[in-house]
Structures are given as C-alpha cells and as structure tokens.
Design a protein around this motif. Structure first.
Motif, PDB file in Angstrom:
ATOM      1  N   ALA A   8      -9.081  28.079   5.039  1.00 29.05           N
ATOM      2  CA  ALA A   8      -8.929  26.710   5.532  1.00 29.05           C
ATOM      3  C   ALA A   8     -10.122  25.861   5.099  1.00 29.05           C
ATOM      4  O   ALA A   8     -11.270  26.210   5.400  1.00 29.05           O
ATOM      5  N   PRO A   9      -9.909  24.766   4.394  1.00 27.69           N
ATOM      6  CA  PRO A   9     -11.024  23.909   3.956  1.00 27.69           C
ATOM      7  C   PRO A   9     -11.512  23.025   5.094  1.00 27.69           C
ATOM      8  O   PRO A   9     -10.778  22.773   6.057  1.00 27.69           O
ATOM      9  N   ARG A  14     -11.221  18.472   2.273  1.00 32.47           N
ATOM     10  CA  ARG A  14      -9.851  17.953   2.106  1.00 32.47           C
ATOM     11  C   ARG A  14      -9.858  16.545   1.541  1.00 32.47           C
ATOM     12  O   ARG A  14      -9.000  16.181   0.738  1.00 32.47           O
ATOM     13  N   VAL A  15     -10.836  15.741   1.979  1.00 36.58           N
ATOM     14  CA  VAL A  15     -10.940  14.379   1.454  1.00 36.58           C
ATOM     15  C   VAL A  15     -11.471  14.404   0.017  1.00 36.58           C
ATOM     16  O   VAL A  15     -10.944  13.727  -0.870  1.00 36.58           O
ATOM     17  N   GLY A  16     -12.484  15.215  -0.225  1.00 41.48           N
ATOM     18  CA  GLY A  16     -13.094  15.266  -1.547  1.00 41.48           C
ATOM     19  C   GLY A  16     -12.156  15.766  -2.625  1.00 41.48           C
ATOM     20  O   GLY A  16     -12.201  15.279  -3.765  1.00 41.48           O
ATOM     21  N   ARG A  17     -11.305  16.730  -2.290  1.00 45.41           N
ATOM     22  CA  ARG A  17     -10.437  17.294  -3.323  1.00 45.41           C
ATOM     23  C   ARG A  17      -9.368  16.311  -3.780  1.00 45.41           C
ATOM     24  O   ARG A  17      -8.846  16.425  -4.892  1.00 45.41           O
ATOM     25  N   VAL A  18      -9.024  15.337  -2.936  1.00 47.46           N
ATOM     26  CA  VAL A  18      -8.059  14.314  -3.354  1.00 47.46           C
ATOM     27  C   VAL A  18      -8.591  13.570  -4.566  1.00 47.46           C
ATOM     28  O   VAL A  18      -7.893  13.391  -5.574  1.00 47.46           O
ATOM     29  N   GLY A  23      -9.407  12.852 -10.454  1.00 49.58           N
ATOM     30  CA  GLY A  23     -10.315  12.688 -11.586  1.00 49.58           C
ATOM     31  C   GLY A  23     -10.019  13.668 -12.703  1.00 49.58           C
ATOM     32  O   GLY A  23     -10.102  13.324 -13.885  1.00 49.58           O
ATOM     33  N   LEU A  24      -9.642  14.907 -12.339  1.00 51.98           N
ATOM     34  CA  LEU A  24      -9.304  15.903 -13.354  1.00 51.98           C
ATOM     35  C   LEU A  24      -8.006  15.550 -14.082  1.00 51.98           C
ATOM     36  O   LEU A  24      -7.852  15.872 -15.267  1.00 51.98           O
ATOM     37  N   VAL A  25      -7.085  14.903 -13.388  1.00 53.65           N
ATOM     38  CA  VAL A  25      -5.855  14.440 -14.051  1.00 53.65           C
ATOM     39  C   VAL A  25      -6.208  13.455 -15.156  1.00 53.65           C
ATOM     40  O   VAL A  25      -5.722  13.559 -16.293  1.00 53.65           O
ATOM     41  N   SER A 102      -3.177  17.678  -7.375  1.00 52.55           N
ATOM     42  CA  SER A 102      -3.442  16.348  -6.839  1.00 52.55           C
ATOM     43  C   SER A 102      -2.357  15.937  -5.843  1.00 52.55           C
ATOM     44  O   SER A 102      -2.652  15.384  -4.780  1.00 52.55           O
ATOM     45  N   VAL A 103      -1.102  16.225  -6.186  1.00 53.82           N
ATOM     46  CA  VAL A 103       0.005  15.923  -5.269  1.00 53.82           C
ATOM     47  C   VAL A 103      -0.104  16.778  -4.011  1.00 53.82           C
ATOM     48  O   VAL A 103       0.091  16.294  -2.885  1.00 53.82           O
ATOM     49  N   ARG A 104      -0.441  18.051  -4.182  1.00 51.97           N
ATOM     50  CA  ARG A 104      -0.573  18.937  -3.024  1.00 51.97           C
ATOM     51  C   ARG A 104      -1.713  18.509  -2.107  1.00 51.97           C
ATOM     52  O   ARG A 104      -1.639  18.695  -0.892  1.00 51.97           O
TER      53      ARG A 104
END
Length: 241
Positions: A8-9, A14-18, A23-25, A102-104
């Motif tokens: 569990a993050p 959770r906010v940062g990975r959005v 950015g990786l996309v 990114s969608v997940r």
C-alpha cells in the motif's frame, strides 16, 4: 493476478505517481517520435540530398566496389534493422506501460496498491551498454497487477529489451525491406521496374508477419531471470492450468 506482493503506497506517493507516470508518458512519446524519425525518415532525407539525379549518379555510388556490397549489405540490414526494431519496440512498450499506469494512478480501484516494479536481468541478458554484460540492467515500468492487456505490454517490453532470435530475425527482414525500398525509390527506378521493386519490397514485410504469427507462442517465453518464478510464465497465453 499480481507479479509481486501488494504494497500500500502512502498518500504522498499516490499523488506523486500521478504526475510521475504522466511525465513518463510525455518522455517516452518524445523518444518514440525521435526513434521513428531517426530510424525511418532520417536516412532517406540524407540520401535524398545527393542531388536530383538520384543515388545512381551520386559520388557515393559512382565509384563503389559493387562486389563488396554482397557481403556488406546483408550485415548492414541486420545491424540497422535490429537497432531500429529495438528502438521503436522498446520505446513503444515503455509508452504503453506508462500510459496504462498513468490511467491506473487515477483509478480509485488501484489506490491501495503498488502499480509498477523493476526487474533486474542477469549479466548480458538485456540490450544495453557494455557494462550491462557485467552488471545486468533493471527493466522498469512493469505493471504489478497482470491482466491480458498488461501482459501484452510486458511481452512487448521483454521481447524488445531481452536479446532473442525473433527480434534479430524480424530486424533483419525489416532492414532488408527498408534499405532495398529506400534504394530503389532514390536511385530512382522508373516504369515497370517500380511495380517489380514494390513487390520485392513487400516480400520481407510478408515474412515479418509470417514470423510473428509462427512464433506467437514464443513471445511469452522471453522473460528475464528475475521473473522466471513469478506468475508471469503461467498466465495468459501460456496458462498451464
């Protein structure tokens, strides 16, 4: 089905990975665009600058040792084809993975679990600089939750980064059709020769489709050492139960 234990993050993660996955996309989309330009469009543009007379009258070909081409061109097709297939396939796989993650990251159903992981390959197993022959390389952006869609993405990533015969064969066929097509279009070939050359250019492409279809079951068998004992090998399309 998960490739690793669910972790569990934190709320901050959770906010940062959005933003991280978004950015990786953008990054991998840019790399894919540059890769397509460099491996498909740059060579015809450079050779087209030889002059309006075409390649046949260019200084590069006028005094060339044509007998040597019998040995050099197949090797060039293999090297160029393998590199271009690797660049496009690897960046495409990473782009699809980043977009999916990114969608997940925005989906509440995935809020309580880790979305991606990295898998370390053994020495000399993956494409990379000379140092990877001694240190291996980490394959990132591997989705933790495995579905049929993400399995396809991971298969693309593994088959691009891990050295395998199918990649080399597809690269050789692509290199043959690409170099031959660029050659006859810029020579230039005219009249009925255009039809003949167009048919000959299509033959390696047919070969690529045939190889992909005939070896479709082998794509799921290309897996780094770090994932050999995971559920990856026993999931679709190689499910054994």
């Amino acid at each position: 089905m998960y490739l690793a234990s669910v972790v569990a993050p934190s709320a901050g993660a959770r906010v940062g990975r959005v933003f991280g996955y978004l950015g990786l996309v953008v990054l991998w989309a840019a790399i894919l665009a540059v890769g397509i330009f460099a491996t498909i469009l740059a060579l015809p543009g450079a050779l087209g600058a030889a002059g309006p007379e075409g390649l046949g009258d260019s200084q590069l070909f006028r005094h060339s040792d044509t007998w040597l081409a019998v040995f050099v061109l197949p090797l060039l097709a293999l090297i160029f084809g393998a590199i271009s297939v690797f660049v496009v396939t690897a960046s495409l796989g990473a782009l699809l993975a980043a977009a999916t993650l990114s969608v997940r990251s925005l989906n509440p159903a995935y809020a309580g679990e880790q979305l991606s992981l990295s898998i370390l390959t053994k020495d000399g197993e993956a494409v990379g600089p000379v140092s990877t022959a001694f240190t291996g390389v980490a394959l990132s952006l591997i989705p933790v939750r495995l579905t049929r869609w993400t399995k396809i993405i991971v298969m693309i990533q593994f088959n691009a980064w891990l050295i395998n015969g199918t990649l080399l064969l597809i690269g050789f066929l692509w290199g043959c059709t690409y170099l031959f097509t660029v050659g006859w279009m810029l020579w230039p070939v005219t009249g009925a020769g255009v039809i003949v050359c167009a048919v000959l250019s299509a033959l390696p492409l047919v070969g690529i489709v045939w190889v992909v279809w005939r070896r479709r079951a082998r794509f799921a068998e290309v897996v780094p050492t770090g994932a050999e004992n995971s559920v990856y090998l026993n999931s679709w399309p190689r499910r054994t139960r």
